[in-house]
Scaffold this motif. Structure first.
Motif, PDB file in Angstrom:
ATOM      1  N   GLY A  99       0.712  -1.217  -0.076  1.00 12.41           N
ATOM      2  CA  GLY A  99       0.110  -0.135  -0.130  1.00 12.41           C
ATOM      3  C   GLY A  99       0.664   1.359   0.202  1.00 12.41           C
ATOM      4  N   ASN A 100       2.228   1.028  -0.393  1.00 14.71           N
ATOM      5  CA  ASN A 100       2.956   2.192  -0.360  1.00 14.71           C
ATOM      6  C   ASN A 100       3.090   3.077   0.822  1.00 14.71           C
ATOM      7  OD1 ASN A 100       5.001   3.792  -1.595  1.00 14.71           O
ATOM      8  ND2 ASN A 100       3.416   5.204  -2.801  1.00 14.71           N
ATOM      9  N   GLN A 101       3.032   2.332   2.030  1.00 18.32           N
ATOM     10  CA  GLN A 101       3.240   3.002   3.372  1.00 18.32           C
ATOM     11  C   GLN A 101       4.686   2.428   3.997  1.00 18.32           C
ATOM     12  OE1 GLN A 101       1.086   4.850   4.748  1.00 18.32           O
ATOM     13  NE2 GLN A 101      -0.692   4.442   3.154  1.00 18.32           N
ATOM     14  N   ARG A 102       5.606   2.957   3.130  1.00 15.02           N
ATOM     15  CA  ARG A 102       7.063   2.359   3.730  1.00 15.02           C
ATOM     16  C   ARG A 102       7.628   3.069   4.686  1.00 15.02           C
ATOM     17  NH1 ARG A 102       9.887   3.319  -2.280  1.00 15.02           N
ATOM     18  NH2 ARG A 102       8.143   4.829  -2.305  1.00 15.02           N
ATOM     19  N   ILE A 103       7.147   4.176   5.048  1.00 19.56           N
ATOM     20  CA  ILE A 103       7.496   4.692   6.464  1.00 19.56           C
ATOM     21  C   ILE A 103       6.888   4.155   7.603  1.00 19.56           C
ATOM     22  CG2 ILE A 103       7.697   7.217   7.591  1.00 19.56           C
ATOM     23  CD1 ILE A 103       7.597   8.606   4.948  1.00 19.56           C
ATOM     24  N   LEU A 104       5.813   3.738   7.388  1.00 19.92           N
ATOM     25  CA  LEU A 104       5.048   3.256   8.547  1.00 19.92           C
ATOM     26  C   LEU A 104       5.639   1.948   8.773  1.00 19.92           C
ATOM     27  CD1 LEU A 104       2.794   3.327  10.611  1.00 19.92           C
ATOM     28  CD2 LEU A 104       1.347   2.626   8.847  1.00 19.92           C
ATOM     29  N   VAL A 105       6.086   1.309   7.847  1.00 18.21           N
ATOM     30  CA  VAL A 105       6.561   0.064   7.773  1.00 18.21           C
ATOM     31  C   VAL A 105       7.978  -0.124   8.513  1.00 18.21           C
ATOM     32  CG1 VAL A 105       7.709  -2.053   6.567  1.00 18.21           C
ATOM     33  CG2 VAL A 105       5.493  -1.122   5.664  1.00 18.21           C
ATOM     34  N   SER A 106       8.838   0.905   8.180  1.00 20.30           N
ATOM     35  CA  SER A 106       9.999   1.047   8.913  1.00 20.30           C
ATOM     36  C   SER A 106       9.890   1.348  10.378  1.00 20.30           C
ATOM     37  CB  SER A 106      10.854   2.106   8.183  1.00 20.30           C
ATOM     38  OG  SER A 106      10.242   3.347   8.500  1.00 20.30           O
ATOM     39  N   MET A 107       8.853   2.048  10.627  1.00 18.98           N
ATOM     40  CA  MET A 107       8.667   2.267  12.130  1.00 18.98           C
ATOM     41  C   MET A 107       7.836   1.119  12.861  1.00 18.98           C
ATOM     42  SD  MET A 107       6.077   5.262  13.645  1.00 18.98           S
ATOM     43  CE  MET A 107       4.619   4.521  13.079  1.00 18.98           C
ATOM     44  N   LEU A 108       6.855   0.509  12.181  1.00 17.06           N
ATOM     45  CA  LEU A 108       6.216  -0.781  12.746  1.00 17.06           C
ATOM     46  C   LEU A 108       7.376  -1.831  13.078  1.00 17.06           C
ATOM     47  CD1 LEU A 108       2.595  -0.649  11.637  1.00 17.06           C
ATOM     48  CD2 LEU A 108       3.368   0.462  13.585  1.00 17.06           C
ATOM     49  N   GLU A 109       8.299  -2.079  12.167  1.00 19.28           N
ATOM     50  CA  GLU A 109       9.158  -3.251  12.000  1.00 19.28           C
ATOM     51  C   GLU A 109       9.959  -3.283  13.198  1.00 19.28           C
ATOM     52  OE1 GLU A 109      11.714  -5.587   8.543  1.00 19.28           O
ATOM     53  OE2 GLU A 109      11.591  -3.272   8.732  1.00 19.28           O
ATOM     54  N   ALA A 110      10.350  -2.064  13.628  1.00 23.22           N
ATOM     55  CA  ALA A 110      11.342  -2.309  15.034  1.00 23.22           C
ATOM     56  C   ALA A 110      10.557  -2.164  16.233  1.00 23.22           C
ATOM     57  CB  ALA A 110      12.228  -1.144  14.858  1.00 23.22           C
ATOM     58  N   GLY A 111       9.174  -2.207  16.105  1.00 25.92           N
ATOM     59  CA  GLY A 111       8.271  -2.411  17.323  1.00 25.92           C
ATOM     60  C   GLY A 111       8.192  -3.582  18.031  1.00 25.92           C
ATOM     61  N   GLU A 112       7.584  -3.653  19.096  1.00 21.56           N
ATOM     62  CA  GLU A 112       7.304  -4.950  19.911  1.00 21.56           C
ATOM     63  C   GLU A 112       5.962  -5.372  19.552  1.00 21.56           C
ATOM     64  OE1 GLU A 112       8.223  -4.407  23.942  1.00 21.56           O
ATOM     65  OE2 GLU A 112      10.384  -4.067  23.670  1.00 21.56           O
ATOM     66  N   TRP A 113       5.605  -6.694  19.241  1.00 24.64           N
ATOM     67  CA  TRP A 113       4.088  -6.819  18.505  1.00 24.64           C
ATOM     68  C   TRP A 113       3.538  -7.563  19.676  1.00 24.64           C
ATOM     69  CZ3 TRP A 113       2.208  -6.281  13.342  1.00 24.64           C
ATOM     70  CH2 TRP A 113       2.770  -5.259  12.408  1.00 24.64           C
ATOM     71  N   SER A 114       2.193  -7.624  20.049  1.00 22.01           N
ATOM     72  CA  SER A 114       1.513  -8.691  20.719  1.00 22.01           C
ATOM     73  C   SER A 114       0.245  -8.587  20.543  1.00 22.01           C
ATOM     74  CB  SER A 114       1.999  -8.310  22.624  1.00 22.01           C
ATOM     75  OG  SER A 114       1.371  -7.066  22.599  1.00 22.01           O
ATOM     76  N   VAL A 115      -0.384  -9.661  20.770  1.00 24.66           N
ATOM     77  CA  VAL A 115      -2.053  -9.809  20.744  1.00 24.66           C
ATOM     78  C   VAL A 115      -2.701 -10.285  21.908  1.00 24.66           C
ATOM     79  CG1 VAL A 115      -3.653 -11.085  19.493  1.00 24.66           C
ATOM     80  CG2 VAL A 115      -1.742 -10.710  18.092  1.00 24.66           C
ATOM     81  N   GLN A 116      -3.481  -9.110  22.416  1.00 24.66           N
ATOM     82  CA  GLN A 116      -4.246  -9.392  23.583  1.00 24.66           C
ATOM     83  C   GLN A 116      -5.627  -9.330  23.399  1.00 24.66           C
ATOM     84  OE1 GLN A 116      -2.672  -6.238  26.234  1.00 24.66           O
ATOM     85  NE2 GLN A 116      -0.706  -6.857  26.207  1.00 24.66           N
ATOM     86  N   GLY A 117      -6.187 -10.393  23.431  1.00 27.26           N
ATOM     87  CA  GLY A 117      -7.705 -10.423  23.353  1.00 27.26           C
ATOM     88  C   GLY A 117      -7.999 -10.155  21.903  1.00 27.26           C
ATOM     89  N   ASN A 118      -8.739  -9.158  21.479  1.00 28.59           N
ATOM     90  CA  ASN A 118      -9.046  -8.668  20.079  1.00 28.59           C
ATOM     91  C   ASN A 118      -8.346  -7.583  19.561  1.00 28.59           C
ATOM     92  OD1 ASN A 118     -10.809 -10.839  19.599  1.00 28.59           O
ATOM     93  ND2 ASN A 118     -12.852  -9.510  20.489  1.00 28.59           N
ATOM     94  N   GLU A 119      -7.293  -7.122  20.311  1.00 28.02           N
ATOM     95  CA  GLU A 119      -6.180  -6.122  20.097  1.00 28.02           C
ATOM     96  C   GLU A 119      -4.877  -6.520  19.548  1.00 28.02           C
ATOM     97  OE1 GLU A 119      -8.007  -2.176  22.469  1.00 28.02           O
ATOM     98  OE2 GLU A 119      -6.432  -3.258  23.331  1.00 28.02           O
ATOM     99  N   LEU A 120      -4.419  -5.968  18.546  1.00 28.18           N
ATOM    100  CA  LEU A 120      -2.937  -6.178  18.146  1.00 28.18           C
ATOM    101  C   LEU A 120      -2.359  -4.830  18.698  1.00 28.18           C
ATOM    102  CD1 LEU A 120      -0.743  -7.261  16.428  1.00 28.18           C
ATOM    103  CD2 LEU A 120      -1.767  -6.204  14.308  1.00 28.18           C
ATOM    104  N   ILE A 121      -1.371  -5.114  19.828  1.00 24.94           N
ATOM    105  CA  ILE A 121      -0.771  -4.019  20.076  1.00 24.94           C
ATOM    106  C   ILE A 121       0.528  -3.844  19.537  1.00 24.94           C
ATOM    107  CG2 ILE A 121       0.080  -2.868  22.331  1.00 24.94           C
ATOM    108  CD1 ILE A 121      -2.528  -4.270  23.652  1.00 24.94           C
TER     109      ILE A 121
END
Length: 614
Positions: free
Chosen positions: A496-518
């Motif tokens: 979707g041509n969101q490369r800046i957001l990809v670089s920001m989220l790639e370095a983050g910590e991902w977790s799923v809590q219930g029905n939320e992706l944090i």
């Protein structure tokens, strides 16, 4: 005494005798009763519907001598009414504007308008075909028409009111006449046939009314011919032969041959008509009308008031309408309209007529583009694309307002074809759209569900491996790992041509809590809000929900530690579980691309891989 044609013999002499123009006659009668008659009138409309007749009746009503003032209905017996009806009244001047259209004739009219009428109340000028008066002549008439003497009334009759200058129209009362309704013409013809003591069946009268095409005068002229050519009784066949129209059953036989794809039968019918002397242009016009009526019968039913035809013709078009779908009839009507327009300036008319009819026969073999595209959906993705490699080269994303169903709704591994969706929406599913109930043909559309479909989205590997070959219901999706979830979301954002957001989220910590992706990122809250727009959020939610098999929410919060570039590289390498494949190789392996190349002979020229660029 010479014979008087029916159109003149039964010409209306009172407002009540005029058919189909009640909105005009009622207004004129009310204006006379209230003493509000105007000094200028414009009567416009189709040929033969009563413009000049109403002008004469109005002139008789204004000058009738039965009372000392204008009357709503002329008596028809006084000296003034008799002279106006005969056309020799001194004070009612009828001018053919087609031949008296110059400025010299208008100057003479202005000079004569200064003098009072010889006997009647008003001096009335009736200008027939007024649109042919020149602009200079209209300008010369302008001042007299704007402020005429009290004894002058102008009546302009025209079939093209748009050619009359606006300065003239603004100084007159404009009455637009309507085409006479089919039922009104049939009723008038039946009354006149009774007066003439002739026999005629309803089908013959209906054909006469249809041939009149909304014109009462044209219908009466054809009736005159039909009476002269018949032996005492009017029949449908005699009227068909008189107007040079092809028999109605021939049109039905041609459309039956088209429905069966019998091109040879179509050509034989055309040859039969041409050998009998029928005009190709006239036959094409008949076919256009026939297809229009069949389309209306298909859409609105054979008993609709939109069909201005006889009862026998209604049954015929209804039978033809049952042979085709609405789209097919629309396509055939368009082909015949184009053929009819081409016959007007083509020399070999027979060849063009045959070509148009053959196009209709061949059109039965055509498939809608939606069906071809539906055949290009992914098939057996697990065998075509490695599970660890994201697809590129073609990206078909969900719309911005995609909504997901209840959290318990399972993810669908295949896409619904647009042809099947359109057929289900119309309530007339075709055999091709639902012939294969297997999961490879896409899930069925169930009324009342709003589950979205992302065309081209690959299913998770565990779903592809565990799904039964002929399952009738989709099982709940097994849990998806964080790495696979992260890969799916980042790939969707990259596409979707969101490369800046990809670089920001790639370095983050991902977790799923219930029905939320944090996702916890190192950037500040302001940077997060600026980077995560509405479109990017919807795209991320759609990909995450598709990977997890349930609806989830996305929550990006600041607070994660900054990850080094080496860790980023190692993390990205760890998420890659298969051999590295280039963008062109992935595009060539994509099942959608393969189907497109098979169907349309397409070739891959340029591949843009956003993931490699990142």
């Amino acid at each position: 005494m010479s014979y008087t044609v029916l159109a003149r013999k039964y010409r209306p002499q009172r407002f009540s005798e005029v058919i189909g123009q009640e909105h005009v006659t009622r207004t004129l009668q009310n204006a006379i009763e209230q003493g509000r008659s105007a000094h200028g009138y414009i009567f416009s409309g189709h040929r033969g519907i009563g413009k000049t007749t109403v002008a004469r009746i109005l002139a008789m009503a204004l000058n009738c001598r039965s009372k000392d003032k204008p009357v709503p209905e002329p008596c028809g017996i006084c000296e003034s009414c008799t002279e106006i009806r005969a056309g020799n009244s001194v004070d009612v001047i009828e001018i053919d504007a087609a031949t008296n259209r110059g400025i010299d004739e208008i100057r003479e009219l202005r000079e004569g308008a200064r003098y009072r009428p010889a006997r009647d109340r008003f001096k009335i000028y009736i200008l027939d075909e007024a649109h042919q008066i020149t602009d200079a002549a209209f300008n010369a008439l302008l001042k007299t028409l704007e402020e005429p003497p009290d004894h002058i009334v102008f009546m302009l009759a025209t079939t093209q009111p748009e050619d009359i200058p606006q300065t003239i129209r603004s100084r007159c009362q404009h009455f637009s006449f309507r085409a006479v309704k089919f039922d009104d013409i049939v009723g008038q013809l039946r009354d006149l046939v009774t007066r003439e003591k002739l026999e005629a069946n309803d089908d013959a009268l209906a054909l006469l009314a249809e041939a009149g095409d909304g014109s009462m005068r044209d219908a009466l002229s054809i009736l005159d011919q039909a009476i002269a050519s018949s032996s005492g009784k009017l029949t449908a066949d005699s009227v068909h032969n008189l107007v040079g129209a092809a028999p109605a059953h021939i049109l039905e036989q041609v459309m039956q041959a088209v429905a069966q794809g019998k091109s040879d039968e179509v050509l034989r019918q055309v040859d039969h008509l041409i050998s009998e002397g029928h005009s190709p242009t006239h036959f094409a016009r008949q076919m256009v009308r026939f297809l229009r009526n069949a389309t209306v019968a298909k859409v609105a039913g054979k008993d609709s008031s939109l069909l201005q035809i006889s009862s026998e013709e209604r049954e015929r078009v209804a039978r033809v309408a049952e042979l085709f779908g609405e789209e097919d009839l629309t396509r055939h009507l368009q082909i015949m309209l184009r053929t009819h327009s081409e016959l007007g300036y083509k020399h070999e008319q027979r060849f063009h007529l045959e070509l148009g009819l053959l196009k209709m026969a061949h059109a039965q073999r055509l498939l809608p583009i939606e069906q071809l595209l539906s055949d290009a959906r992914p098939i057996d993705v697990a065998k075509s694309v490695p599970t660890s490699q994201p697809r590129s080269g073609i990206t078909i994303a969900a719309s911005a307002d995609t909504r997901y169903s209840q959290p318990s709704q399972p993810a669908r591994s295949n896409s619904v074809s647009p042809f099947a969706a359109d057929s289900a929406r119309k309530g007339t599913p075709r055999q091709e759209a639902s012939a294969d109930p297997s999961p490879a043909s896409g899930p069925r559309i169930v009324a009342g569900t709003n589950a979205p479909v992302i065309m081209g989205a690959a299913a998770p590997a565990n779903l592809r491996e565990n799904a039964p070959a002929q399952a009738t219901a989709v099982a709940p999706a097994p849990p998806t790992s964080i790495d696979n979830l992260q890969t799916a979301v980042l790939q969707a954002l990259a596409d979707g041509n969101q490369r800046i957001l990809v670089s920001m989220l790639e370095a983050g910590e991902w977790s799923v809590q219930g029905n939320e992706l944090i996702v916890k990122v190192a950037e500040s809250q302001a940077v997060v809000e600026m980077s995560l727009g509405a479109d990017a959020r919807r795209l991320a939610i759609a990909s995450a929900s598709g990977a997890l098999g349930r609806a989830v929410k996305l929550k990006v919060v600041p607070g994660a530690a900054v990850t080094s570039q080496n860790e980023k590289g190692n993390g990205a390498a760890a998420r890659s579980n298969g051999p590295t494949v280039g963008g062109r190789d992935r595009a060539e392996q994509d099942p959608v691309v393969q189907r497109m190349r098979e169907k349309f002979g397409a070739e891959i020229r340029t591949v843009i891989d956003y993931k490699d660029k990142r």
